[in-house]
Design an enzyme around this catalytic site. Structure first.
Site, short mmCIF file in Angstrom:
data_model
loop_
_atom_site.label_atom_id
_atom_site.label_comp_id
_atom_site.label_asym_id
_atom_site.label_seq_id
_atom_site.Cartn_x
_atom_site.Cartn_y
_atom_site.Cartn_z
N LYS A 1 4.10 8.89 8.61
CA LYS A 1 4.16 7.72 10.35
C LYS A 1 4.64 8.68 10.50
O LYS A 1 5.01 9.34 12.32
CB LYS A 1 3.83 6.76 10.09
CG LYS A 1 2.95 6.57 9.12
CD LYS A 1 1.69 5.16 9.29
CE LYS A 1 1.31 4.46 8.20
NZ LYS A 1 1.14 3.50 7.75
N ASP B 1 9.06 2.79 -0.17
CA ASP B 1 8.13 3.25 0.54
C ASP B 1 8.39 2.95 2.15
O ASP B 1 8.60 2.00 1.85
CB ASP B 1 6.89 2.83 0.13
CG ASP B 1 5.40 3.36 1.42
OD1 ASP B 1 6.38 4.43 2.02
OD2 ASP B 1 4.56 3.35 -0.02
N TYR C 1 0.43 -1.47 0.24
CA TYR C 1 -0.17 0.36 0.19
C TYR C 1 0.90 1.08 -0.24
O TYR C 1 2.13 1.40 0.81
CB TYR C 1 -0.72 0.28 1.34
CG TYR C 1 -1.74 0.96 1.26
CD1 TYR C 1 -2.47 1.46 0.77
CD2 TYR C 1 -1.70 2.47 2.53
CE1 TYR C 1 -3.62 2.59 0.46
CE2 TYR C 1 -2.19 2.62 2.82
CZ TYR C 1 -3.52 2.94 1.80
OH TYR C 1 -4.13 4.09 2.24
#
Ligand code: PLP
Length: 428
Positions: free
Chosen positions: A266, A238, A143
């Site tokens: 994050k 990522d 994702y």
């Protein structure tokens, strides 16, 4: 147990689609209504009914220090008194950029954005501009936020073009996305053979954590590095989850691979909305205003988010933090494995650093398809049993549990007891 949560939810669905501002929070995958929370304290979450949980969601990764860490909340408080956003530079942005660079050597220049989605979207735009090519390779089950061109399902067959995974995304926007099975060496080689001079970039979660935790097979990341270098494509890691999770230098440090571009998010926002993308200076110099690739943000690099990120990273820089995380997560992993053995259950525990998934399957899990062999019905019941006993897990089989520095051996022991009881209840 959930009187107030239920009332909140009833009201929420009247005003917010599905009652939530991000879909997985709705707890549909675990056949439950969402729990509404009041506050967090270290490793604990307290809901609006006063129920207390040991938390393994940790806001889906950012809260590596746990909830309401005193240094982070103090930084937010003191900075916010001096203004929340100027739409002009502050020196702390430079400090955060320098700190990121010093931890992750492949990043020579970095741009702050407001989410992981913005980071991947911008990195893809930059990769296409830099190479003058259109195609992107991504992996099924990875994702990268809800970017149109990255929100794709794999078609049938190996090197297939992505099919939009959501209405509202025209095929024209995903037709340059090639979706391949994670850990499939042959599929990647094949794709490079077929589209060799058309591939702008390969984007990958260096440790997959959005289909449950799945580590890369030995040599897989090396192969991606080799093929992208050989064909003039960029390698984008990522690291929105793995950055500052697998260590200060992220997955790239842990595996010794140097990507061209890295996406962060994050943890670097310490619980506030932040993302970042960075990499080789030569590539990053193409970003406006230094270069022609447009990318902007009204609140990018705002003082509060930057302060929370700085405070978080500074805590992580203290000696022994990652050793502590490793020891705690290992305790959880080993405890889970012992319980499975004792109860003669064939399920699988995957752990990389302080991220962990218990897959309800007896099959080897190496990619999205094999992850799907998990018994999601059973997971749903397991989640409910855990919640009943005061442990809050991500409400989906295909997510990572996060251990934070606020967790202690005591919380891990308590969790294991609850796991034992919950699994026993499932089999009864
Ligand atoms: C969470 C996540 C994103 C998206 O970040 P948002 O801040 O939710 O937009 C991108 N990539 C990975 C690997 C993620 O885990």
């Amino acid at each position: 147990m959930f009187t107030r949560s239920s009332a909140c939810y009833k009201r929420a669905i009247e005003s917010i689609p599905g009652g939530v501002n991000s879909p997985v929070r709705a707890c549909k995958a675990v056949k439950s209504d969402p729990i509404f929370f009041e506050r967090g304290e270290g490793p604990y979450l307290i809901d609006v009914d006063g129920n207390v949980y040991i938390d393994y969601v940790c806001s889906w990764g950012p809260l590596i220090l746990g909830h309401a860490h005193p240094e982070v909340t103090a930084a937010i408080y003191s900075v916010s008194k001096k203004g929340t956003s100027f739409g002009a530079p502050i020196w702390q942005e430079v400090e955060l950029a320098e700190l990121i660079k010093s931890c992750i050597p492949s990043i020579e220049k970095v741009r702050l954005v407001n989410s992981g989605t913005e980071a991947t979207m911008s990195a893809i735009r930059l990769a296409r501009a830099y190479t003058g090519r259109k195609k992107i390779i991504k992996f099924e089950g990875c994702y990268h936020g809800h970017v149109d061109s990255l929100l794709v399902k794999a078609g049938s067959g190996l090197a297939t073009f992505g099919i939009p995974a959501s209405p509202g995304i025209p095929e024209e926007l995903t037709k340059h996305t090639i979706s391949l099975p994670y850990n499939d060496f042959e599929a990647v080689k094949q794709a490079f053979k077929e589209y060799e001079k058309e591939i702008a970039a390969v984007i990958v979660e260096p440790v997959a954590a959005n289909m449950g935790v799945i580590p890369p097979k030995k040599g897989f990341l090396e192969l991606l590095r080799e093929l992208t270098s050989e064909h003039g494509s960029l390698l984008i890691f990522d690291e929105v989850i793995t950055g500052f999770r697998l260590g200060l230098s992220g997955a790239q440090g842990a595996f010794g691979i140097t990507p061209d571009l890295t996406c962060l998010g994050k943890i670097i926002g310490g619980g506030l909305p932040v993302g970042a993308y960075g990499g080789k200076a030569e590539i990053m110099e193409m970003v406006a205003p230094e270069g022609p690739v447009y990318q902007a943000g009204t609140l990018s690099g705002n003082p509060i988010a930057v302060a929370a990120g700085l405070a978080t990273i500074k805590e992580l820089l203290k000696p022994g933090t990652y050793e502590k995380l490793e020891a705690l997560a290992k305790l959880l992993e080993e405890g889970l494995k012992e319980i499975l053995e004792e109860l003669k259950l064939p399920y699988r525990v995957h752990r990389v650093a302080s991220m962990l998934t218990l897959f309800f399957t007896d099959k080897e899990v190496i990619d999205f398809e094999t992850a799907l062999s998990s018994d999601t019905e059973k997971f749903a019941r397991f989640w409910q049993e855990m919640v009943k006993r005061g442990v809050y897990l991500p409400p989906s089989q295909f997510e990572a549990w996060f251990v934070s520095l606020a967790h202690g051996e005591e919380e891990i022991e308590d969790t294991l007891e609850v796991v034992y009881e919950s699994l026993e209840a499932l089999e009864a």
